[in-house]
Scaffold this active site. Structure first.
Site: not given
Length: 807
Positions: A10, A42, A110, A112, A179, A278-279, A281
């Site tokens: 992304a 996704c 990037a 991630g 969970e 930087a971009v 996650d």
């Protein structure tokens, strides 16, 4: 100018394409560790489940085509190993040709994130997977194809975990979700997540909430997962969906500034090095509402960041990033779950004053086919009305509503701004009063004081003797189920029966979703009543949020269907909310002959449970229930079973315990007895008085102002259950530690675990008000979930019990 980009997908691929559009003559090098530079991660669960059949459709851009179209030097299976910021050189490891260096003028990171894989015993066993990229997908897909209709354990109840649960169920697998938190989908509040819990259970997914996996063991072809409560689950496959960690090591080694969890950037997406941006996650950025840096692991913001960073790389720092409010959406079987901004639990954790509203409306005009209920929760400033967050759950329409709400949240708009929004209306698409307009009106009424509310937790924890609860639904709805202690005065009878309502207690009103409760509230306020509150979200929210277990529907659970008669009536109750479907069902059944069957189709997700309860109380036969695409079909035969006796005539099997002692051994015995009784379906109440209050004290208590006697008792008494002593052989604490050690050695639950298990089993904890006042103990010092009551509360429980124990 030469730009080097580390990482695709992304952030990196979007930035590379934007750079080329801005500068046709620059050199762009894209370094990607994996084989693919741009794919729809996704969509991976839906390919695994067979919803998407062609894997190639997941690839947004293939390296060769991307390189040719944008004239970019794409290097897959190349990993950036280090960055020399002074020399402006990146050291890169090529999978086939070894290590080399690459210079840059400007660098974009990037990198991630990577899936969390905790160091648990047996975690590297065959059949245990994570899902993050195409390679993971291929391994899981191959395993499933070779093990059709197996058993799967999904560890983690986040978006990816639940999407995988759905797709595995569709593929014929038996699925359990483990969970560690008390709910799935952490970005939403518990009350909203409770609807998701039931949806999962309705499709056969087994939930293990509030539990953690402690180890794995491979036995033959099977995998055993040991849970924190001692339970063992057996499966053929385990999917770890615990979360991800940002890949920050490269930036850290290069000397770039890091925040609490991610790479620090300014509003231009620029790091502490002026030539490195930087971009994605790995980046943390200030939240628009709280101002606190946070990680936002979503594709939309990553693409937005990439566009901002690319423009600033080419033009200088001219574009600013506004931040993200975390707008997210997921499909969970027939439900759409969407959220934006801050839920109530996060606002509470941050100490931000807030109020909330919960409303349920039709996704479009209820008279037009295909209308489904849509539940919306808003959180907002109780004074200014600033909208902090929103959550939407329903089969249809959640997506477009959450997008409108996200715009208000991100721009720090108010409830007034929400009310002023203008929506397109035609019966197939909306109602004249759109669901988010209704949500805005209700929130506005809470802010201006015209609708004082009580929330589900408040009502659950309130002593029923201190309030009057009035159910304003119809008598038919009331007969199906109701809140304990409520009296039924239907809204349309309220004015005629107003003399029945006492003036000496606060009044709580409720209906199915809140509207009739509000109308009743206005009537009572107009007749001189002053302390009147409406239950926010109504009975549907309360019943869902207070449910302690979720029944799992499987084909084995369904009653064996009788042969369908030659003619079966078909009743369309779509678009009707409770009690509409039940009323139509009753009218139809009344006109049918004995033994005839009717198939009812409804969009109200609670209708199957209501119909089953209605059949038990009326003597009709519940034949079957099914769901597809949000449409619930129920088949009922007239007659066939005797109606259930009134609840009041049923023998009392409740159990009541008085916890007077704070001895460790007696406390353990109390909870062993309580858990055993609760396991048989018995309602259990424990009344904690005098020294027994020490058993339910928090380990970490808030700082409270106390008088001299309160301070004295605090010094003299055990501060929490971990400070309790044995009634005999304590030996100045040595015996206490020894017994706890032996319990661990023999895998016996500790006192605190037994106490927590009792609460989860629905055991009622009541703290004695008189003793608390005398000893200076505040409710804030007690564990969550404890209600406060007096002797009348105990006596009422004792009268309904056939066993009373004093410990």
């Amino acid at each position: 100018m030469k730009y080097v980009i580390i990482g695709g997908v992304a952030g990196g691929a979007t930035a590379a394409a934007r750079l080329r559009r801005q500068d046709e003559n620059c050199d762009i090098v894209l370094i990607e560790k994996g084989k693919h530079i741009s794919y729809a991660n996704c969509g991976l669960p839906y390919y695994i489940g067979g919803v998407i059949t062609d894997c190639d459709r997941l690839f947004v851009q293939k390296p060769e085509a991307f390189s040719r179209r944008f004239r970019i030097d794409v290097r897959t299976e190349n990993e950036a190993m280090s960055i020399n910021t002074e020399a402006k050189v990146v050291i890169i490891k090529d999978k086939e040709h070894g290590t080399y260096s690459e210079s840059y003028d400007k660098l974009l990171l990037a990198p991630g994130s990577s899936p969390v894989r905790p160091p648990l015993p047996g975690i590297d066993s065959e059949g245990i997977f994570t899902l993050r990229n195409v390679a993971d997908t291929d391994r899981i897909k191959d395993f499933i194809d070779n093990h059709p209709k197996g058993r799967a354990i999904i560890v983690g109840g986040g978006f990816i975990g639940l999407e995988m649960a759905e797709n595995l169920v569709h593929a014929g697998w038996s699925v359990s979700v483990v969970e560690m938190g008390e709910q799935v989908l952490a970005p939403i509040d518990y009350s909203m997540a409770s609807f998701v819990h039931q949806e999962l259970a309705d499709h056969g997914v087994r939930l293990h909430l509030g539990k953690a996996v402690q180890s794995f063991e491979k036995i033959g072809e099977a995998i055993n997962a040991m849970l924190s409560d001692g339970q063992r689950l057996t499966a053929d496959m385990v999917l770890l969906s615990i979360g991800v960690r940002p890949n920050t090591q490269l930036a850290k080694d290069a000397g770039l500034s890091l925040g609490k969890r991610g790479i620090s950037v300014n509003k231009y997406m620029q790091t502490s090095d002026a030539d490195i941006y930087a971009v994605g996650d790995a980046v943390e950025y200030a939240h628009p509402i709280t101002g606190e840096p946070w990680l936002n692991l979503l594709a939309g913001p990553a693409n937005r960041q990439a566009r901002v960073a690319a423009d600033n790389l080419v033009k200088g720092n001219v574009e600013t990033y506004e931040g993200s409010v975390g707008t997210a959406i997921a499909k969970v079987f027939s439900l759409t779950v969407a959220s934006t901004g801050l839920p109530a639990k996060q606002l509470k954790q941050r100490g931000i004053a807030y109020a909330s509203s919960t409303t349920t409306s039709a996704s479009h005009a209820s008279y037009y086919p295909g209308s489904f209920p849509l539940t919306t929760k808003l959180t907002f400033d109780p004074k200014t009305g600033q909208l902090y967050g929103a959550q939407c759950i329903g089969h249809d329409g959640a997506d477009k509503r959450i997008d409108q709400l996200a715009l208000i949240v991100k721009r720090k708009g108010t409830i007034a701004d929400l009310i002023a929004l203008e929506q397109a209306y035609a019966p197939p698409f909306s109602s004249a009063k759109d669901p988010i307009a209704i949500a805005g009106y209700v929130a506005g009424n809470i802010i201006n004081g015209s609708m004082p509310v009580i929330y589900w937790r408040e009502l659950r924890d309130t002593d029923r003797k201190t309030i009057t609860i009035i159910d304003t639904r119809t008598k038919e709805e009331y007969a199906l189920d109701a809140i304990d202690g409520a009296i039924n005065i239907p809204l349309d009878d309220l004015r005629e029966r107003i003399e029945e309502i006492p003036h000496d207690k606060p009044i709580v009103l409720y209906c199915a979703v809140g509207l009739r409760g509000y109308l009743a509230q206005r009537i009572l306020l107009g007749h001189g009543f002053t302390d009147v509150r409406n239950l926010s979200g109504g009975y549907k929210l309360y019943a869902s949020a207070t449910r302690t277990s979720w029944s799992t529907s499987t084909t084995e659970d369904q009653p064996k269907a009788k042969a369908a008669p030659a003619t079966m009536l078909r009743l369309d109750a779509c678009g009707l909310s409770c009690p509409g479907p039940i009323i139509k069902l009753k009218e139809t059944i009344d006109s049918m002959a004995e033994g005839s069957q009717v198939e009812v189709t409804a969009t109200d997700p609670g209708f199957p449970r209501d119909a089953k309860a209605w059949c038990k109380s009326t003597g009709n036969s519940f034949i079957s229930a099914s769901e597809e695409g949000g449409l619930h079909k129920v088949v009922i035969s007239k007659g066939g079973t005797p109606p259930a006796p009134p609840q009041a005539t049923a023998p009392q099997r409740n159990k009541t315990l008085i916890m007077f002692s704070d001895d460790l051994d007696r406390a353990i015995a109390t909870f062993v007895l309580a858990n055993g009784a609760a396991a048989t379906g018995t309602k259990v109440s424990i009344f904690f008085t005098f020294w027994g209050l020490n058993v339910i004290k928090k380990e970490h208590k808030p700082r409270l102002k106390k008088d001299f006697f309160g301070k004295m008792f605090s010094w003299m008494l055990p501060s929490s259950s971990r400070k309790l002593h044995l009634s005999r052989m304590s030996f100045f604490g040595l015996g206490d530690r020894l017994i706890r050690h032996i319990m661990r050695r023999k895998n016996i639950e500790q006192l605190e675990d037994l106490r927590q298990a009792a609460q989860k089993a629905g055991v009622e904890f009541i703290a004695c008000q008189m003793t608390m006042d005398m000893m200076g103990i505040a409710k804030e010092e007690l564990i969550d979930g404890v209600t406060v009551g007096g002797v009348a509360t105990y006596m009422q429980r004792a009268e309904q019990a056939n066993v009373n124990l004093f410990i």
